[in-house]
Scaffold this active site. Structure first.
Site, PDB file in Angstrom:
ATOM      1  CB  CYS A  78      -0.910   0.014   1.226  1.00 49.59           C
ATOM      2  SG  CYS A  78      -2.027  -1.384   1.266  1.00 49.59           S
TER       3      CYS A  78
ATOM      4  CG  HIS B  43      12.368  -2.047   3.277  1.00 52.34           C
ATOM      5  ND1 HIS B  43      12.049  -3.184   3.985  1.00 52.34           N
ATOM      6  CD2 HIS B  43      12.078  -2.327   1.991  1.00 52.34           C
ATOM      7  CE1 HIS B  43      11.577  -4.095   3.146  1.00 52.34           C
ATOM      8  NE2 HIS B  43      11.593  -3.599   1.927  1.00 52.34           N
TER       9      HIS B  43
ATOM     10  CG  HIS C  19      -3.537  20.577   4.468  1.00 52.31           C
ATOM     11  ND1 HIS C  19      -4.738  20.958   5.010  1.00 52.31           N
ATOM     12  CD2 HIS C  19      -3.066  21.652   3.801  1.00 52.31           C
ATOM     13  CE1 HIS C  19      -4.993  22.209   4.662  1.00 52.31           C
ATOM     14  NE2 HIS C  19      -3.991  22.650   3.935  1.00 52.31           N
TER      15      HIS C  19
ATOM     16  CG  HIS D 272      -2.456   3.559   3.569  1.00 52.67           C
ATOM     17  ND1 HIS D 272      -3.274   3.435   2.455  1.00 52.67           N
ATOM     18  CD2 HIS D 272      -2.382   2.317   4.097  1.00 52.67           C
ATOM     19  CE1 HIS D 272      -3.642   2.181   2.310  1.00 52.67           C
ATOM     20  NE2 HIS D 272      -3.117   1.483   3.290  1.00 52.67           N
TER      21      HIS D 272
ATOM     22  CG  HIS E 221     -17.654   7.007   5.848  1.00 57.28           C
ATOM     23  ND1 HIS E 221     -18.570   7.582   4.995  1.00 57.28           N
ATOM     24  CD2 HIS E 221     -18.360   6.370   6.793  1.00 57.28           C
ATOM     25  CE1 HIS E 221     -19.785   7.303   5.405  1.00 57.28           C
ATOM     26  NE2 HIS E 221     -19.685   6.563   6.496  1.00 57.28           N
TER      27      HIS E 221
ATOM     28  CG  ASN F  49      -6.928  -0.208   2.407  1.00 59.57           C
ATOM     29  OD1 ASN F  49      -6.291   0.402   1.541  1.00 59.57           O
ATOM     30  ND2 ASN F  49      -6.340  -0.992   3.281  1.00 59.57           N
TER      31      ASN F  49
END
Lengths: 463, 494
Positions: free
Chosen positions: B220, B299, B384, B388, B417, B421
């Site tokens: 992702c 990582h 802002h 994710h 919402h 995802n």
């Protein structure tokens, strides 16, 4: 008094200002110079994968595997066996364990993982050992395996296994076909432009176990016959201090993507057959598409690779040809003006897509038997190992002690998309490693490339 | 040979030290120049001319000095990294026909033959407390009873989501496909050959010398990896355009088994795609929306626990799916801490950096007695935040550990919402939300944080160059007036 003092202070200030200004200008110039120094991409070393002998795929074994597919009729069986027997591939090539052990129709995720792990880890272990570089020093890691992309990615698998640093930049390329080696090199070369003293490791291979085709569509069965296990790990760097240990330096890289053309895009494609089985379809228009992509690549490559003299000669020959053609159309209609690539390149690493591909590319470039020998022998010994085949060809040249300092090596590959990618290297020192060819180079080139099973299976060529 | 890499906190100290040293020259130069200027101003014009003649500079010297200045200035400007502008971005807008309200999801799960009753109830429980709404979308192939995840269906979904996003981007930016020099596509769980990047080159008839790259399996957080790659490529090629496409194809990834830890993706992953146009051409400075300031990648794969926490595997029956371990929150928290340690020095004001450093050093030297870890006040560095939208738990955890107010995580919660995802493209839906709400102002700094399998935590920092004019056309156009909504802890279905 005040004036005298202020004049002295003034001079002092001017001096300090000048010194500081000179210092900062020198440091900017040094930064700019240093930047240019780091723009070279060196091939530090490479290791080709040699699977264990229990994975050798003889023609007999291939025949058994094909027979296991009960959906095939006799003509299909004959067709496949014909392909295998005439492929120019020897009895010494390797296949994945799951296929040899009879699980080709239902490979598990573990089978697929084991296949790539064996290749990646054995080559990387040897690469780190030979170069003396520790995995913690690797800054960039690229893996390209076209037809297997699990989550977490194969790059993460390697980071985990070798405990690499947190800030290692990983890139997992997938779906990019047999010409992915130059693509990976292109990626690393571009990252090198933005970072100094960087070390990159690239692993290129293909995954066969999950991609065995179990159906009856002929165009999809060719892949089953021709692809073999193989892989390569190589290390690239732009660190000038490692130059004396590096093997080659990248001079230029050209990518040609003909995907905009629908025929080209669909000529080598993974999709489902009429029964819903996934296979790799190779269409009949593939040779034509390959020629077009090849021409596009050469058109961009020639000015970068050929000496000015040869380019000038090409222009003159072209003009003469055009003049003659306009006068005597029939005689010159079919001929084309040839460029002598051998004037700019000493060694040719051709993608071992198949005997026909090697011959066609060889004749287009005006190469003789000696020039295409490394590619032919690689096809014979290792089969079509997809993206890593170029490295086996390079390994042959090195094992045969053909690579001398200042020689130029051209790597040329084709792949699904349809792409034709090439890169030119300059050899930095005389190279002599046997590599994966060490134990068999003496036997090459063999007396005959004819498949020893021609006696047993020669009848396939008759009907 | 190469130096041994320093541990994290030492590298922060080193970075701070380097900052000071690099600007060491600036410290004396400015007062010196000011003093010289003051002295010069004190003198009258006649005295100035007298001084100038007394220096004995003739034309040659003057020309040489001017030449040196020009050369040095050119070298300086040429050695600076080229700016990377985000010209515009567009997201896939799923049609209503793809919507999967909770009741539909429940009915489908009950009717397909492979879920036992416990698994159905488990999935519904997850959905009830997931933070997803009733308008999230699944591809048609997954709605069949049973689902038919063929390759053809997956390609069809890919064509739908990717081409819609790119078409919208082309309409917004007047982009000619033949002008695209760089194409980077990331899709984690679907990677056909030829690649999705070849599919895009074919559809839009792009040039043959395009630099295309197809990343897969990277999870992702791969959207920011693609941005990082595009940035590297743009640094090496002046006057170029890069098209970055981030998506996740849901069709082939339906899990047809009963292993609980592998059922979560069925509940959370939804259709989505984003197309982003980046450029380093000076021409684009006039209309670009954002400028890329930093990309930081972390990582954690060296740690076995982190590596295994999002893992594709086969269950006991041979069904393959993504296993999400229970330790994911802890791992995500650690990955985030590692990432912000690297991001901090680049974006935080000096006072915050010093306090963070002091806390790190104290904890290093004194252990737990050094006090609690100081969490830098990131509100002072960013206007802002796009986190994710992995799930409600991830957003809650981040809000808690970074001490963020509800307003800063609103974009993430509302995206979860409305769209679910959507994996790597979720960050772009969140950015679109902030724009649709007209909250973006020129000069605002945006922090995008992506998490994903590996385990990776990647960040990107953008500065807004041009606030989009309302009404903003995007995936929120038809529903922004209804947002923000209150997302209850639990939505009772059964």
């Amino acid at each position: 008094m005040h004036t005298v003092l202020s004049v002295d202070a003034m001079d002092l200030l001017w001096m300090i200002a000048t010194v500081l200004f000179l210092y900062s200008s020198l440091s900017f110039l040094w930064k700019a110079f240093d930047c240019r120094r780091n723009q070279n991409c060196y091939l530090f070393d490479y290791v080709c994968y040699k699977p264990s002998d229990d994975r050798k795929l003889s023609t007999e074994l291939c025949s058994d595997v094909i027979k296991r597919n009960k959906r095939l009729s006799m003509p299909d069986y004959k067709f496949l066996l014909k392909v295998v027997v005439n492929s120019g591939i020897s009895e010494e090539t390797y296949g994945p364990r799951s296929i040899i052990e009879g699980r080709e129709e239902s490979p598990t995720l573990d089978d697929c993982d084991d296949e790539v792990d064996d290749c990646m880890y054995s080559t990387l272990d040897e690469l780190f050992h030979r170069t003396g570089i520790s995995p913690g020093d690797v800054d960039v890691l690229v893996v390209n395996i076209s037809m297997f992309a699990p989550a977490p990615s194969l790059t993460s698998r390697i980071v985990n296994r070798y405990k690499m640093r947190e800030d290692v930049k990983t890139f997992n390329l997938s779906g990019m076909g047999s010409s992915a080696s130059p693509i990976a090199i292109d990626l690393v070369n571009n990252v090198f432009e933005t970072r100094k003293r960087t070390l990159a490791v690239v692993i290129t291979s293909e995954s066969i176990a999950p991609n065995w085709y179990c159906g009856t569509d002929k165009s999809m069965m060719l892949g089953n016959c021709l692809f073999r296990s193989g892989g390569c790990s190589f290390m690239l760097t732009n660190d000038p201090s490692l130059k004396h240990r590096a093997k080659m330096r990248l001079k230029c890289l050209v990518r040609a993507h003909s995907g905009a053309n629908d025929d080209a895009y669909s000529c080598a494609m993974q999709n489902e057959d009429t029964d819903g089985r996934v296979g790799f379809h190779l269409s009949k228009s593939l040779p034509k598409v390959a020629v077009r992509a090849f021409t596009e690549n050469l058109q961009a490559l020639a000015p970068k690779v050929l000496p000015v003299g040869e380019l000038a000669l090409y222009v003159i020959r072209g003009l003469r040809h055009r003049l003659r053609r306009s006068k005597e159309t029939k005689a010159y209609a079919g001929t084309a003006v040839r460029v002598n690539f051998k004037s700019g390149v000493e060694h040719f690493c051709l993608h071992t897509g198949g005997a026909a591909v090697i011959d066609a590319v060889g004749s287009a470039l005006g190469l003789n038997k000696y020039d295409v020998e490394p590619a032919r022998m690689t096809l014979h010994r290792w089969g079509n190992t997809s993206a890593s085949s170029l490295w086996y060809v390079l390994g042959y040249m090195e094992a045969k002690k053909r690579l001398r300092r200042k020689d130029r090596v051209l790597m040329l590959s084709f792949g699904a998309g349809f792409k034709c990618n090439s890169c030119l290297w300059e050899v930095l020192r005389d190279l002599e490693d046997g590599g994966a060819w060490e134990d068999c180079i003496q036997a090459y080139p063999p007396q005959s490339l004819v498949n020893p099973f021609m006696d047993k299976f020669g009848w396939v060529n008759e009907a | 040979m190469r130096a041994v890499p320093l541990p994290r906190f030492l590298s922060s100290v080193e970075l701070a030290y380097l900052n000071v040293v690099n600007h060491l020259l600036a410290f004396p130069i400015i007062p010196v120049m000011v003093a010289v200027l003051l002295q010069v101003l004190e003198l009258g014009p006649d005295e100035l001319i007298a001084h100038w003649s007394s220096l004995g500079i003739d034309t040659i010297h003057a020309l040489c000095t001017i030449f040196t200045v020009v050369v040095v200035a050119t070298a300086y400007f040429m050695s600076r990294p080229r700016p990377v502008y985000l010209v515009d971005h567009a997201c896939f807008r799923p049609p209503r026909t793809f919507r999967v309200p909770f009741a539909t999801f429940f009915e489908h799960a009950s009717l397909v033959p492979f879920f036992d009753e416990k698994s159905v109830r488990f999935q519904v429980r997850i959905l009830e407390s997931s933070g997803l709404g009733e308008e999230t979308c699944l591809p048609l192939a997954n709605r069949y009873i049973p689902p038919c995840p063929s390759m053809e269906a997956a390609c069809a979904e890919a064509r739908l989501v990717i081409f819609s996003a790119i078409d919208e981007l082309i309409a917004k930016t007047d982009l000619k496909p033949r002008d695209v020099d760089i194409l980077v596509v990331n899709c984690s769980l679907f990677s056909p050959t030829p690649s999705l990047s070849a599919m895009i080159v074919n559809k839009y008839k792009m040039r043959s010398n395009i630099m295309s790259f197809n990343l897969s399996g990277m999870g992702c957080s791969a959207g920011l990896i693609s941005i990082d790659l595009a940035r590297s490529l743009l640094q090496a090629h002046p006057n170029s355009y890069a098209l970055v496409v981030s998506t996740e194809i849901i069709t082939p990834n339906f899990y047809a088994g009963n292993e609980r830890s592998m059922l979560l993706p069925n509940c959370l992953f939804r259709m989505g795609a984003a197309a982003v146009l980046l450029s380093n051409s000076r021409r684009e400075e006039d209309r670009a929306k954002y400028r890329l300031l930093h990309v930081v990648r972390t990582h954690e794969g060296a740690d076995d626990r982190a590596y295994r926490c999002v893992y594709e595997e086969e269950d006991g029956e041979g069904n393959s799916g993504i296993n999400l371990s229970k330790e994911m929150m802890t791992v995500a928290g650690e990955a985030l801490r590692a990432n912000i340690t690297a991001v901090g020095p680049l974006v935080l004001p000096v006072t915050e950096q010093l306090r963070f450093l002091a806390s790190l050093v104290a904890r290093r030297l004194l252990g737990a007695r050094g006090g609690k870890p100081y969490i830098p006040d990131f509100k002072r560095a960013f206007d802002h935040l796009c986190i994710h939208a992995g799930g409600r738990a991830v957003i809650d955890e981040l809000q808690r550990s970074l001490g963020l107010p509800a307003a800063l995580v609103e974009a993430s919660r509302m995206t979860l919402h409305r769209f679910g995802n959507t994996s790597s493209s979720s960050l772009w839906y969140e950015l679109a939300y902030i724009e649709a709400k007209s909250r973006m102002r020129r000069g605002d700094r945006v922090w995008m944080i992506g998490f994903g399998s590996g385990f990776k935590c990647n960040s990107a920092v953008w500065r807004c160059l041009r606030a989009p004019k309302a009404p903003v056309d995007g995936p929120w156009s038809d529903c922004i007036h209804r947002y923000p909504v209150h997302v209850p802890e639990m939505v009772k279905l059964l």
